[in-house]
Scaffold this motif. Structure first.
Motif, PDB file in Angstrom:
ATOM      1  N   PHE A 218     -55.788 -32.643 -13.877  1.00 47.33           N
ATOM      2  CA  PHE A 218     -57.079 -32.050 -12.681  1.00 47.33           C
ATOM      3  C   PHE A 218     -56.856 -30.732 -11.916  1.00 47.33           C
ATOM      4  O   PHE A 218     -55.886 -30.181 -11.495  1.00 47.33           O
ATOM      5  N   PHE A 219     -58.427 -30.279 -11.944  1.00 50.47           N
ATOM      6  CA  PHE A 219     -57.850 -28.468 -10.899  1.00 50.47           C
ATOM      7  C   PHE A 219     -59.014 -29.047  -9.801  1.00 50.47           C
ATOM      8  O   PHE A 219     -60.238 -28.887 -10.219  1.00 50.47           O
ATOM      9  N   ILE A 220     -58.351 -28.221  -8.859  1.00 51.15           N
ATOM     10  CA  ILE A 220     -59.020 -28.312  -8.083  1.00 51.15           C
ATOM     11  C   ILE A 220     -59.066 -26.982  -7.567  1.00 51.15           C
ATOM     12  O   ILE A 220     -58.860 -26.796  -6.717  1.00 51.15           O
ATOM     13  N   ILE A 221     -60.045 -26.184  -7.358  1.00 49.42           N
ATOM     14  CA  ILE A 221     -60.454 -24.967  -6.917  1.00 49.42           C
ATOM     15  C   ILE A 221     -61.365 -24.600  -5.779  1.00 49.42           C
ATOM     16  O   ILE A 221     -62.331 -24.544  -6.466  1.00 49.42           O
ATOM     17  N   PRO A 222     -61.136 -24.236  -4.367  1.00 47.94           N
ATOM     18  CA  PRO A 222     -61.629 -23.704  -3.852  1.00 47.94           C
ATOM     19  C   PRO A 222     -62.997 -22.905  -3.942  1.00 47.94           C
ATOM     20  O   PRO A 222     -61.848 -21.869  -4.756  1.00 47.94           O
ATOM     21  N   SER A 223     -63.703 -22.637  -4.039  1.00 43.66           N
ATOM     22  CA  SER A 223     -65.119 -21.273  -3.510  1.00 43.66           C
ATOM     23  C   SER A 223     -66.032 -21.653  -3.571  1.00 43.66           C
ATOM     24  O   SER A 223     -66.933 -22.933  -3.425  1.00 43.66           O
ATOM     25  N   ASP A 224     -66.561 -20.703  -3.115  1.00 47.79           N
ATOM     26  CA  ASP A 224     -67.989 -20.149  -2.601  1.00 47.79           C
ATOM     27  C   ASP A 224     -69.078 -19.722  -4.220  1.00 47.79           C
ATOM     28  O   ASP A 224     -70.276 -20.033  -3.999  1.00 47.79           O
ATOM     29  N   ASP A 225     -68.534 -19.771  -5.352  1.00 48.69           N
ATOM     30  CA  ASP A 225     -69.408 -19.379  -6.841  1.00 48.69           C
ATOM     31  C   ASP A 225     -68.772 -20.089  -7.490  1.00 48.69           C
ATOM     32  O   ASP A 225     -67.142 -20.080  -8.392  1.00 48.69           O
ATOM     33  N   ILE A 226     -69.660 -20.949  -7.777  1.00 46.87           N
ATOM     34  CA  ILE A 226     -69.167 -21.734  -8.993  1.00 46.87           C
ATOM     35  C   ILE A 226     -69.250 -21.320 -10.402  1.00 46.87           C
ATOM     36  O   ILE A 226     -68.427 -22.055 -11.123  1.00 46.87           O
ATOM     37  N   GLU A 227     -70.463 -20.408 -10.502  1.00 45.94           N
ATOM     38  CA  GLU A 227     -70.181 -19.927 -11.809  1.00 45.94           C
ATOM     39  C   GLU A 227     -69.279 -19.398 -12.164  1.00 45.94           C
ATOM     40  O   GLU A 227     -68.542 -19.416 -13.212  1.00 45.94           O
ATOM     41  N   ALA A 228     -68.885 -17.944 -11.106  1.00 42.88           N
ATOM     42  CA  ALA A 228     -67.593 -17.393 -11.550  1.00 42.88           C
ATOM     43  C   ALA A 228     -65.947 -17.922 -11.526  1.00 42.88           C
ATOM     44  O   ALA A 228     -65.380 -17.413 -12.258  1.00 42.88           O
ATOM     45  N   THR A 229     -66.005 -19.114 -11.289  1.00 46.49           N
ATOM     46  CA  THR A 229     -64.428 -19.892 -10.577  1.00 46.49           C
ATOM     47  C   THR A 229     -64.543 -20.765 -12.258  1.00 46.49           C
ATOM     48  O   THR A 229     -63.495 -20.231 -12.869  1.00 46.49           O
ATOM     49  N   ILE A 230     -65.639 -21.012 -12.637  1.00 45.89           N
ATOM     50  CA  ILE A 230     -66.058 -22.112 -13.972  1.00 45.89           C
ATOM     51  C   ILE A 230     -66.020 -20.847 -15.553  1.00 45.89           C
ATOM     52  O   ILE A 230     -64.620 -20.745 -16.028  1.00 45.89           O
ATOM     53  N   GLU A 231     -66.170 -19.858 -15.066  1.00 48.16           N
ATOM     54  CA  GLU A 231     -65.683 -18.252 -15.715  1.00 48.16           C
ATOM     55  C   GLU A 231     -64.309 -18.089 -15.856  1.00 48.16           C
ATOM     56  O   GLU A 231     -63.437 -18.124 -16.665  1.00 48.16           O
ATOM     57  N   ASP A 232     -64.047 -17.713 -14.847  1.00 46.40           N
ATOM     58  CA  ASP A 232     -62.670 -17.898 -14.495  1.00 46.40           C
ATOM     59  C   ASP A 232     -61.859 -18.845 -15.435  1.00 46.40           C
ATOM     60  O   ASP A 232     -60.675 -19.054 -16.131  1.00 46.40           O
ATOM     61  N   PHE A 233     -61.676 -19.904 -14.927  1.00 48.90           N
ATOM     62  CA  PHE A 233     -60.883 -21.148 -15.327  1.00 48.90           C
ATOM     63  C   PHE A 233     -61.577 -21.320 -16.964  1.00 48.90           C
ATOM     64  O   PHE A 233     -60.374 -20.496 -17.775  1.00 48.90           O
ATOM     65  N   MET A 234     -62.261 -20.583 -17.668  1.00 47.01           N
ATOM     66  CA  MET A 234     -62.634 -21.003 -19.789  1.00 47.01           C
ATOM     67  C   MET A 234     -61.648 -19.863 -19.665  1.00 47.01           C
ATOM     68  O   MET A 234     -61.211 -19.922 -20.668  1.00 47.01           O
TER      69      MET A 234
END
Length: 277
Positions: A218-234
């Motif tokens: 499980f990963f919890i990443i604080p961010s106000d930019d959901i799209e960019a966070t998902i992209e970086d996670f990938m």
């Protein structure tokens, strides 16, 4: 999973998607249903006298011949991927692609759809408004979309984007089942935005539900930019397939409309599995 539908349009894009469908069929001992559609041209009969029956017959014969040639190619691809024993059923229909897919899903009791997605410059930008997007929105079975230039490679890591909603537990169990068949890891991502209603009890509950799953993180990443966070996670977690539960069309649409050129190029090779709530 007994029946997997693959729309075929004689392109390399659909052939790439076909390979992913073969691999899924091998995992679940499922049959493949190959669908090719065509549409009659719109002609003003007041200007040009038209024999629609003759036009239809001509188009049907032409498409049937092309389809038969393509089936030979697909059978060769199946043999190359050690999937020659997979049963291939084929359907040719006249009509709009999305409508035909919905009809075949209903009539043939399809459990899963694998579709190729075209995109010349950036797959994420071109995703919305395509047939794939419409299919994801309009049918209730899972849809695996495969980018136009994606060649099949072993799926070692599956990403699962969650919002810790109750109905996502079932979806995550399905993904874990798939991961076990693939001998893959699952990495579950929650993007914690400033206005998130996230509470620590939720993650504790989820961890307790899945405490016996050794290949789940499980990963919890604080961010106000959901799209960019998902992209970086990938990128950072080397995700080979991204699974998401589709709660709302507008979120799914928004997710794929913002990205840098570099990230789009990277992500265009990541298949996306859309699961309905």
């Amino acid at each position: 999973m007994r029946k997997i539908l693959v729309p075929i349009d004689f392109s390399e894009t659909s052939e790439n998607a076909f390979v992913y469908a073969l691999e899924m069929a091998k995992l679940y001992n499922a049959d493949l249903v190959l669908l090719h559609t065509f549409e009659l041209p719109i002609v003003d009969s007041q200007v040009v006298p038209v024999n629609y029956a003759e036009i239809y017959d001509t188009l049907e014969v032409t498409n049937s011949n092309h389809f038969e040639e393509e089936l030979n190619t697909l059978n060769e691809i199946a043999t190359e991927h050690n999937a020659g024993s997979i049963e291939l059923n084929h359907i040719m229909m006249n009509g709009d692609l999305v409508y035909c897919i919905k009809e075949v899903v209903r009539q043939e009791n399809i459990d899963f759809v694998v579709m190729g997605t075209n995109g010349a410059s950036g797959w994420f930008d071109s995703f919305i408004g395509t047939n794939t997007s419409s299919v994801i929105s309009d049918i209730d079975v899972p849809v695996l979309s495969v980018a136009h230039d994606t060649k099949f490679h072993q799926i070692k890591t599956i990403g699962f984007r969650t919002r810790y909603k109750e109905d996502e537990i079932y979806a995550l169990n399905e993904i874990l089942s798939l991961a076990k068949k693939l001998d893959a890891k699952v990495k579950c991502l929650y993007v914690k935005t400033p206005d998130s209603d996230f509470k620590g009890e939720k993650i504790q509950y989820w961890e307790s539900v899945f405490e016996n799953e050794d290949n789940l993180e499980f990963f919890i990443i604080p961010s106000d930019d959901i799209e960019a966070t998902i992209e970086d996670f990938m990128i950072n977690q080397s995700i080979d397939l991204l699974a998401m539960v589709m709660h709302k069309k507008n979120f799914f649409t928004r997710l794929f409309t913002t990205s840098t050129t570099q990230k789009m190029a990277l992500h265009s090779k990541t298949p996306i599995l859309a699961i309905h709530e």
